[in-house]
Design an enzyme around this catalytic site. Structure first.
Site, PDB file in Angstrom:
ATOM      1  N   ASN A 188      16.317  20.785 107.018  1.00 54.19           N
ATOM      2  CA  ASN A 188      17.369  21.402 107.834  1.00 54.19           C
ATOM      3  C   ASN A 188      17.680  22.794 107.263  1.00 54.19           C
ATOM      4  O   ASN A 188      17.159  23.157 106.191  1.00 54.19           O
ATOM      5  CB  ASN A 188      18.613  20.501 107.866  1.00 54.19           C
ATOM      6  CG  ASN A 188      19.330  20.438 106.532  1.00 54.19           C
ATOM      7  OD1 ASN A 188      18.731  20.626 105.479  1.00 54.19           O
ATOM      8  ND2 ASN A 188      20.608  20.170 106.560  1.00 54.19           N
TER       9      ASN A 188
ATOM     10  N   CYS B 276      19.935  24.331 105.469  1.00 55.69           N
ATOM     11  CA  CYS B 276      20.363  24.533 104.064  1.00 55.69           C
ATOM     12  C   CYS B 276      19.474  23.826 103.048  1.00 55.69           C
ATOM     13  O   CYS B 276      19.712  23.898 101.835  1.00 55.69           O
ATOM     14  CB  CYS B 276      21.815  24.090 103.900  1.00 55.69           C
ATOM     15  SG  CYS B 276      22.964  25.161 104.778  1.00 55.69           S
TER      16      CYS B 276
ATOM     17  N   GLU C 141      18.930  20.639 102.318  1.00 54.45           N
ATOM     18  CA  GLU C 141      19.262  19.374 101.647  1.00 54.45           C
ATOM     19  C   GLU C 141      18.729  18.137 102.366  1.00 54.45           C
ATOM     20  O   GLU C 141      18.823  17.041 101.846  1.00 54.45           O
ATOM     21  CB  GLU C 141      20.782  19.243 101.448  1.00 54.45           C
ATOM     22  CG  GLU C 141      21.586  18.913 102.696  1.00 54.45           C
ATOM     23  CD  GLU C 141      21.976  20.126 103.509  1.00 54.45           C
ATOM     24  OE1 GLU C 141      22.746  19.974 104.470  1.00 54.45           O
ATOM     25  OE2 GLU C 141      21.516  21.245 103.202  1.00 54.45           O
TER      26      GLU C 141
END
Length: 334
Positions: free
Chosen positions: A48, A50, A52
């Site tokens: 995704n 970011c 994570e």
């Protein structure tokens, strides 16, 4: 153009970029795939925005975070409240998958095949302060590791119960979940929680607090100072112990807060007790190695990955950046 690019050139470019402007962010493909819960579906090759949540093509993942500080009572973690919240969060996120509106069929198909959810934490540094544990201490890391282990264990148990009622995720056969069926291929993630931690009034993700007092601007352009409430409480208690009179307590508290607002730290206020200063370290007071060690403590018990900033001083060298990357890789961060 057919040029040969060596690994050394790529490595140097990554280190140079990080030293210069903090980018690129780094993830470790091999470690992500070593922990891939559904290897029969192929290699994970994306995340995704970011980073994570490792994902397959077209796959999406619903995220949610528990405010750990809200589970603290008188400096002690309320295990029962945390467990109940984890179970409720697991059920909620699983339900979102079914209630969601997907933009294209491929996303719905890929998401429902593994039913990954990303339950995580925020308010971690606030909770540590409440417990009287320094973010950069071995005791603080050990406490966090136990908390995350509990969160993941409880989420797995709830997912197991959901599987008994509604069936496991469709790609369960051939997955790494051999012991028992679960409803979700992965259950825990640590997201940055920038917006939701602001709404909840707590520290973001597993990040240390950047400053205990800072200025915010609202939508009409008016500025106001936000002071971390846990810090204010600790400060008042500390000042009353060092002999500040009741009359002068409020004035001295505001003086220290003004200093923190301007300088971003209490480490240079040497008249404050050493144990208070050791506890109240901010993101830039904490050595970059301790940032990575904290991330490693959490990663041991997080199914997906962790969005985390490793803060370094302006004096950090290229060698420091290279060492940080190697340390992160050695500690099996994703």
């Amino acid at each position: 153009t057919g040029d040969t690019v060596t690994v050394g050139r790529i490595w140097t470019a990554i280190v140079e970029g990080i030293w210069k402007n903090g980018e690129p962010g780094v993830l470790f493909f091999d470690e992500i795939n070593r922990r891939n819960p559904t290897p029969q579906l192929g290699e994970i090759n994306t995340t995704n925005p970011c980073g994570e949540q490792p994902l397959f093509p077209y796959e999406s993942c619903v995220l949610g975070s528990i405010n750990l500080a809200a589970c603290m009572h008188d400096g002690v973690l309320d295990d029962t409240l945390l467990d109940e919240t984890v179970r409720m969060g697991t059920r909620l996120l699983d339900l979102v998958i079914d209630k969601n509106t997907f933009p294209i069929p491929q996303i719905e198909e890929a998401t429902k095949r593994t039913r990954k959810i990303g339950l995580g934490l925020m308010g971690v540094h606030d909770a540590l302060l409440m417990a009287g544990l320094a973010y950069d201490s071995p005791e603080g890391r050990a406490w966090c590791e136990q908390v995350m282990q509990r969160v993941t264990r409880t989420a797995v148990d709830e997912s197991r119960q959901l599987a008994a009622k509604r069936g496991p995720f469709p790609a369960w056969e051939g997955s790494t979940w051999k012991e028992f069926p679960v409803r979700n291929a992965a259950m825990t993630t640590i997201a940055p929680t920038g917006t939701i931690s602001l709404l909840a009034g707590c520290s973001s993700g597993i990040e240390p607090i950047f400053s205990f007092a800072y200025t915010r601007k609202n939508t009409v352009g008016k500025t106001f100072v936000i002071v971390n409430p846990v810090f204010r409480e600790h400060l008042k208690k500390t000042l009353s112990k060092v002999g500040i009179s009741t009359e002068g307590l409020e004035k001295k508290t505001e003086e220290v807060i003004a200093h923190v607002h301007e300088k971003g730290t209490v480490q240079d206020l040497e008249w404050l007790p050493k144990d208070f200063r050791a506890l109240c370290r901010t993101a830039l007071d904490i050595n970059w190695k301790d940032h990575i060690l904290m991330q490693a403590a959490f990663q041991k018990h997080v199914h997906a990955s962790i969005s985390k900033t490793i803060n370094m001083p302006a004096s950090a060298t290229r060698e420091d950046c290279a060492e940080a990357l190697l340390m992160a890789w050695t500690l099996k961060l994703k």
